[in-house]
Design a protein around this motif. Structure first.
Motif, short mmCIF file in Angstrom:
data_model
loop_
_atom_site.label_atom_id
_atom_site.label_comp_id
_atom_site.label_asym_id
_atom_site.label_seq_id
_atom_site.Cartn_x
_atom_site.Cartn_y
_atom_site.Cartn_z
N LEU A 198 6.01 -91.98 30.98
CA LEU A 198 6.90 -92.48 29.94
C LEU A 198 8.31 -91.99 30.23
N ARG A 199 9.28 -92.76 29.79
CA ARG A 199 10.67 -92.33 29.91
C ARG A 199 11.31 -92.36 28.52
N LEU A 200 11.73 -91.20 28.06
CA LEU A 200 12.39 -91.10 26.77
C LEU A 200 13.90 -91.15 26.97
N SER A 201 14.57 -91.76 26.00
CA SER A 201 16.03 -91.84 26.03
C SER A 201 16.58 -91.36 24.70
N CYS A 202 17.76 -90.77 24.72
CA CYS A 202 18.42 -90.33 23.49
C CYS A 202 19.92 -90.56 23.67
N ALA A 203 20.46 -91.43 22.84
CA ALA A 203 21.88 -91.75 22.92
C ALA A 203 22.62 -91.15 21.74
N ALA A 204 23.71 -90.46 22.04
CA ALA A 204 24.54 -89.83 21.01
C ALA A 204 25.76 -90.70 20.74
N SER A 205 26.10 -90.78 19.45
CA SER A 205 27.30 -91.53 19.07
C SER A 205 27.93 -90.88 17.85
N GLY A 206 29.12 -91.34 17.49
CA GLY A 206 29.80 -90.79 16.33
C GLY A 206 30.98 -89.94 16.73
N SER A 207 31.26 -88.92 15.92
CA SER A 207 32.41 -88.05 16.14
C SER A 207 32.06 -86.95 17.14
N ILE A 208 32.07 -87.33 18.40
CA ILE A 208 31.71 -86.40 19.46
C ILE A 208 32.96 -85.71 19.99
N PHE A 209 32.91 -84.39 20.08
CA PHE A 209 34.02 -83.65 20.66
C PHE A 209 33.76 -83.42 22.15
N SER A 210 32.84 -82.51 22.41
CA SER A 210 32.51 -82.19 23.79
C SER A 210 31.05 -81.73 23.86
N ILE A 211 30.22 -82.65 24.32
CA ILE A 211 28.79 -82.32 24.40
C ILE A 211 28.54 -81.41 25.59
N ASN A 212 27.90 -80.28 25.35
CA ASN A 212 27.52 -79.45 26.47
C ASN A 212 26.04 -79.62 26.75
N ALA A 213 25.19 -78.88 26.13
CA ALA A 213 23.77 -78.99 26.44
C ALA A 213 23.12 -80.16 25.72
N MET A 214 22.20 -80.79 26.40
CA MET A 214 21.35 -81.83 25.83
C MET A 214 19.92 -81.48 26.22
N GLY A 215 18.99 -81.73 25.30
CA GLY A 215 17.63 -81.33 25.63
C GLY A 215 16.58 -82.06 24.83
#
Length: 121
Positions: free
Chosen positions: A18-35
């Motif tokens: 399986l391949r999971l995806s997660c998309a971030a949106s909105g008032s983003i400043f500076s994304i560092n870690a994602m997990g």
């Protein structure tokens, strides 16, 4: 505020992928870690894998060698490719994103709504 939308969960037979995806949106400043984290019934939420904005990765021993985490910084999206799935991988999988505010350097953590992964034997 940052919104996370997850996709890619489902029912798969043992040995499948399986391949999971997660998309971030909105008032983003500076994304560092994602997990990615997961929580099985009756168990605590646990880290599956995470990745820094520089591309450094970290995996739980239980998925090491079977999973690959990656990210597309231009799309603010993180992926988890899971192979050779086992029934014990069955859980709700949650995406987590850490966003750093400018000036204050305060880090805000955001969680997705979760996506169910079920592996049948």
């Amino acid at each position: 505020q940052v919104q996370l939308v997850e996709s890619g969960g489902g029912l798969v037979q043992a040995g499948g992928s399986l391949r999971l995806s997660c998309a971030a949106s909105g008032s983003i400043f500076s994304i560092n870690a994602m997990g990615w984290y997961r929580q099985a019934p009756g168990k605590q939420r646990e880290l599956v894998a995470d990745i820094t904005n520089g591309g450094s990765t970290n995996y739980a021993d239980s998925v090491k060698g079977r999973s690959i985490i990656s990210r597309d910084n231009a799309k603010n999206t993180v992926y988890l490719q899971m192979n050779s799935l086992k029934p014990e991988d069955t859980a709700v999988y949650y995406c987590k994103v850490s966003d750093t505010r400018p000036v204050s350097w305060i880090i805000d953590d955001y969680w997705g709504q979760g996506t169910q992964v079920t592996v049948s034997s």
